[in-house]
Structures are given as C-alpha cells and as structure tokens.
Design an enzyme around this catalytic site. Structure first.
Site, mmCIF file in Angstrom:
data_model
loop_
_atom_site.group_PDB
_atom_site.id
_atom_site.type_symbol
_atom_site.label_atom_id
_atom_site.label_comp_id
_atom_site.label_asym_id
_atom_site.label_seq_id
_atom_site.Cartn_x
_atom_site.Cartn_y
_atom_site.Cartn_z
ATOM 1 N N CYS A 113 60.124 -21.552 -81.969
ATOM 2 C CA CYS A 113 61.399 -20.922 -83.009
ATOM 3 C C CYS A 113 62.757 -21.257 -82.045
ATOM 4 C CB CYS A 113 61.296 -19.600 -83.181
ATOM 5 S SG CYS A 113 59.833 -19.210 -84.114
ATOM 6 N N HIS A 254 67.909 -16.219 -84.470
ATOM 7 C CA HIS A 254 66.660 -16.899 -85.101
ATOM 8 C C HIS A 254 66.281 -15.800 -86.005
ATOM 9 C CE1 HIS A 254 62.778 -18.107 -86.042
ATOM 10 N NE2 HIS A 254 62.258 -17.235 -85.322
ATOM 11 N N ASN A 284 60.734 -16.578 -91.953
ATOM 12 C CA ASN A 284 60.752 -17.421 -90.644
ATOM 13 C C ASN A 284 60.399 -18.726 -90.876
ATOM 14 O OD1 ASN A 284 60.355 -18.091 -88.042
ATOM 15 N ND2 ASN A 284 59.375 -16.221 -87.285
HETATM 16 O O1 UT7 Z 1 59.377 -16.225 -84.807
HETATM 17 C C1 UT7 Z 1 59.479 -15.594 -83.668
HETATM 18 C C2 UT7 Z 1 58.314 -14.749 -83.247
HETATM 19 N N1 UT7 Z 1 57.626 -13.846 -84.572
HETATM 20 C C3 UT7 Z 1 58.179 -12.494 -84.587
HETATM 21 O O2 UT7 Z 1 59.133 -12.260 -84.066
HETATM 22 C C4 UT7 Z 1 57.542 -11.810 -85.781
HETATM 23 C C5 UT7 Z 1 57.055 -10.549 -84.935
HETATM 24 N N2 UT7 Z 1 56.393 -9.472 -85.335
HETATM 25 C C6 UT7 Z 1 56.680 -8.899 -86.739
HETATM 26 O O3 UT7 Z 1 57.608 -9.313 -87.404
HETATM 27 C C7 UT7 Z 1 56.028 -7.689 -87.159
HETATM 28 O O4 UT7 Z 1 55.236 -7.182 -86.128
HETATM 29 C C8 UT7 Z 1 55.118 -7.938 -88.490
HETATM 30 C C9 UT7 Z 1 55.853 -7.891 -89.713
HETATM 31 C C10 UT7 Z 1 54.110 -9.181 -88.222
HETATM 32 C C11 UT7 Z 1 54.357 -6.728 -88.620
HETATM 33 O O5 UT7 Z 1 55.033 -5.621 -88.849
HETATM 34 P P1 UT7 Z 1 54.834 -4.394 -88.099
HETATM 35 O O6 UT7 Z 1 55.705 -3.393 -88.485
HETATM 36 O O7 UT7 Z 1 54.509 -4.365 -86.754
HETATM 37 O O8 UT7 Z 1 53.320 -3.849 -88.753
HETATM 38 P P2 UT7 Z 1 51.843 -3.469 -87.830
HETATM 39 O O9 UT7 Z 1 51.531 -4.953 -87.552
HETATM 40 O O10 UT7 Z 1 52.023 -2.489 -86.827
HETATM 41 O O11 UT7 Z 1 50.985 -2.994 -89.051
HETATM 42 C C12 UT7 Z 1 51.135 -1.655 -89.611
HETATM 43 C C13 UT7 Z 1 50.126 -1.549 -90.749
HETATM 44 C C14 UT7 Z 1 48.839 -1.883 -90.276
HETATM 45 O O12 UT7 Z 1 47.876 -1.028 -91.154
HETATM 46 P P3 UT7 Z 1 47.293 0.098 -90.287
HETATM 47 O O13 UT7 Z 1 46.538 -0.567 -89.289
HETATM 48 O O14 UT7 Z 1 48.433 0.950 -89.767
HETATM 49 O O15 UT7 Z 1 46.281 0.662 -91.688
HETATM 50 C C15 UT7 Z 1 48.589 -3.365 -90.893
HETATM 51 O O16 UT7 Z 1 47.288 -3.532 -91.255
HETATM 52 O O17 UT7 Z 1 50.519 -2.584 -91.956
HETATM 53 C C16 UT7 Z 1 49.395 -3.202 -92.163
HETATM 54 N N3 UT7 Z 1 49.507 -4.763 -92.519
HETATM 55 C C17 UT7 Z 1 49.975 -4.981 -94.095
HETATM 56 N N4 UT7 Z 1 50.248 -4.225 -95.316
HETATM 57 C C18 UT7 Z 1 50.434 -4.693 -96.219
HETATM 58 C C19 UT7 Z 1 49.977 -5.914 -91.885
HETATM 59 N N5 UT7 Z 1 50.320 -6.783 -92.819
HETATM 60 C C20 UT7 Z 1 50.488 -6.303 -94.102
HETATM 61 C C21 UT7 Z 1 50.870 -6.812 -95.339
HETATM 62 N N6 UT7 Z 1 50.940 -5.984 -96.359
HETATM 63 N N7 UT7 Z 1 51.320 -7.953 -95.273
#
Ligand code: UT7
Length: 327
Positions: A113, A254, A284
């Site tokens: 990225c 980004h 992204n």
């Molecule tokens: O390009 C440069 C590098 N990339 C980035 O900078 C991306 C960085 N990370 C992110 O953008 C975020 O971490 C994500 C969008 C990928 C995830 O968001 P989050 O707020 O960190 O969610 P999380 O991974 O802590 O997940 C929270 C909950 C989980 O459920 P439990 O375990 O709490 O029951 C996940 O399983 O949300 C669940 N979850 C979803 N639910 C519905 C994860 N993905 C989804 C989804 N839909 N698509």
C-alpha cells in the site's frame, strides 16, 4: 538539483461494482458492520480478462493526456503493485508495450500500500539528479484476484483500481515535490502477507489446499500499527521542513480504513475538510489508493496552486512513507 513536479494525473476503476449488500449474499456480514467498521459502501472489481497492466494503461492514458506528454517522451515507467500481470516480466514492461513508450526503461516496485509513495521517491531521485526528465509513476492493484472471498475478515476491505502521475524535472525548485520519506520494518512481515506463489511456497496442490495463495491479514494489530505509523510519517515530513500540522492544506492518506484515517486526523488535530477520503466508493485499493485519491482531489478542485499537500502511505512489509508537495 532539479525541481520535481507532477504535471498530470489520471485514474481508472473497473466498471463492475460490488456493494456491501452484494457481500451480504456471499458471506456472513452486513452493510451496517462493514460501513461502521471501515467506512466502505462499495468497491470496484476487475473483469476476468482485465489484468493490472490493462488498468494501469487506462489511468496512464488519462495522466499523459492531462500532462500533454506523448508516451514516446517518457524516460522511465515505475509501476507499484503486488498483483502484477505475471511474476515476470514486470507489469511496467507490459504497460510499456501497451503505451508504446518505446524509449522508457521500466520496472516495478513492491511496497504494497506504500508502493506509490515508494515509486514517487524513486522517480524523485532520477529527476533531481537530471538523469531523466519525464517519469510515469503508476499504482495499480487487482486485489480481487488474491482476496479469499470466503474470509469475511479481509474480503470486505479490498478493491481494484489504478492511478497514475506524470512527473517532470524543471528549474523551478520553489514548488513541486519538497521531499519523500520512506521506511520499512520487515519484522512485521507476517501482519499482512500472501505466503503462496513465491519461492518459499511455490504453487502446488498443498499451497492451494492450505489457501496460501490468498492474502492474510492480522486486522487488529495492523490497524493499530497503521494509525501509529501514519502519525509518525506525517510529523516527520512536516518537522523536517519546519511546518506544523495546521500549515497543511490537504492530507491525502492511504485509504486503508475510514476509522484509521479518522483516528490519525483526530490525534493530529486535523479538521475533516483537510483530509481527502474516498474509501466509501473504492475500499482499500493498496498501491492505487493514493494516486486515485490525488487525481480525484485535483480534478475536484480540492488542491489550489500554492497549497501544501501531504501524501501518507502505510502497508504490508511493514512499509510506510510520505511525500510533501507545494502545489
Ligand atoms: O492497507 C493497509 C493495511 N490494512 C489495514 O490497515 C487494515 C487494518 N484493519 C482493519 O481495517 C480492521 O481490523 C478490520 C476492518 C479488518 C476489522 O475490524 P475490527 O474492528 O478490527 O474487527 P475485529 O477483527 O476486532 O472483529 C470484531 C468482530 C469479530 O467477532 P467476535 O470475535 O467479536 O465475535 C469478528 O469475527 O467482528 C467480526 N467480523 C465481522 N462481522 C461481520 C469480522 N469481519 C466481519 C464482517 N462482518 N465482515
């Protein structure tokens, strides 16, 4: 030393749009979750027969037209991508053929990225020293080919697209690109990585079975690191030139996640109107995200002559960097 100026930009996104509602039909997710956690409503996906160099070509044509530079005048093509047409030759070589830029040297840079910022920095060195006069830098990704469409943690985030900028050397050093800053920390390589398809895990039935041919991301850790490094990258560029955050007219970060951009802006005290955000429509797009945003910012009149503009990248590697312009 020569001045370095962006004299034209262009971008391209594929026609096919995948909305959050479409994703609801494919995996266990919701528009509400995706929008509130990422700021994304939809993303564009390449056609089956559309490769990176095809999209790079479309964005480059627009940028060259904007710059009024014929392809034959380009000295160097730098393409930033992690989704090349072929492992070799480089996507830049494929692009050179499409454009008929027969005089240009051509190579790819791989900084995920942060790739476009890395590409700008490479171009800057050749232009400042007078080695080349005109360089086309492109950021392009077809992430839809390496995203695991059964993994809701990652597939909701990414999109396809291309952005291009024509850079030219000139005697005018009072404006243009003031500086670029690049960094990397390979200790964090596992945070965002595609394990399969390289020399460590070449394509095999086992690689396919273990789904190593798809990107993997530790979302939570990457999120926190992205916020920290984007803040660091912003302050470094400003400090070295004696500027403060409030001197900047437009930040173009980004487009990793709307919440990352919000967190960075909040901690640095940047008002919303000074931050360019288009993640809602594209998701992204990795190396393409900054040049698409820059092109849209310029075309929508968000950048005026004399403005201080800061591009900030962070991505897999871990890599990060910035590019500061006086427009
Ligand atoms: O390009 C440069 C590098 N990339 C980035 O900078 C991306 C960085 N990370 C992110 O953008 C975020 O971490 C994500 C969008 C990928 C995830 O968001 P989050 O707020 O960190 O969610 P999380 O991974 O802590 O997940 C929270 C909950 C989980 O459920 P439990 O375990 O709490 O029951 C996940 O399983 O949300 C669940 N979850 C979803 N639910 C519905 C994860 N993905 C989804 C989804 N839909 N698509």
């Amino acid at each position: 030393m020569q001045g370095v100026h962006i004299i034209g930009t262009g971008s391209y996104v594929p026609k096919r749009v995948l909305t959050n509602f479409d994703l609801e039909q494919m995996i266990d997710t919701s528009d509400e979750w995706i929008l509130s956690r990422t700021g994304i409503r939809e993303r564009c996906l390449a056609d089956k027969d559309e490769a990176a160099s095809d999209m790079a070509y479309q964005a480059s044509l627009v940028a060259l037209d904007d710059a009024k530079v014929p392809p034959g005048e380009v000295d160097l093509l730098v393409v930033a991508t992690v989704t090349p047409d072929t492992p070799f030759p480089s996507t830049a070589c494929h692009l050179q053929r499409h454009l008929g830029a027969s005089r240009a040297a051509a190579f790819d840079v791989g900084a995920a990225c942060t790739g476009f910022v890395y590409g700008l920095s490479v171009a800057e060195q050749y232009l400042r020293t007078g080695r080349y006069r005109t360089i086309l830098v492109v950021g392009v990704e077809v992430l839809s080919r390496i995203v695991d469409w059964t993994d809701r943690n990652t597939c909701i985030l990414f999109g396809d697209g291309a952005g291009a900028a024509v850079l030219q050397a000139s005697e005018d050093t009072s404006r243009g690109l003031l500086a670029t800053f690049l960094h990397a920390d390979g200790g964090m390589a596992d945070h965002l990585i595609m394990y399969g398809g390289g020399s460590r895990h070449p394509i095999s039935e086992e690689v396919l079975h273990r789904r190593l041919h798809f990107l993997r991301m530790r979302g939570n850790e990457t999120f926190k690191i992205a916020v920290r490094t984007m803040i660091k990258a912003s302050l470094e560029a400003l400090d070295q030139h004696g500027y403060r955050v409030e001197d900047v007219d437009l930040f173009i970060p980004h487009q990793a996640n709307g919440r990352i951009v919000e967190a960075v802006s909040k901690r640095l005290g940047i008002p919303d109107e000074k931050v360019f955000v288009n993640i809602e429509r594209y998701g992204n797009t990795s190396a393409a995200s900054i040049p698409i945003a820059l092109d849209e910012a310029l075309r929508s009149g968000r950048v005026k002559e004399g403005d201080l503009v800061l591009l900030i990248g962070v991505g897999a590697g871990l890599t990060w960097g910035s590019a500061l312009f006086r427009w």
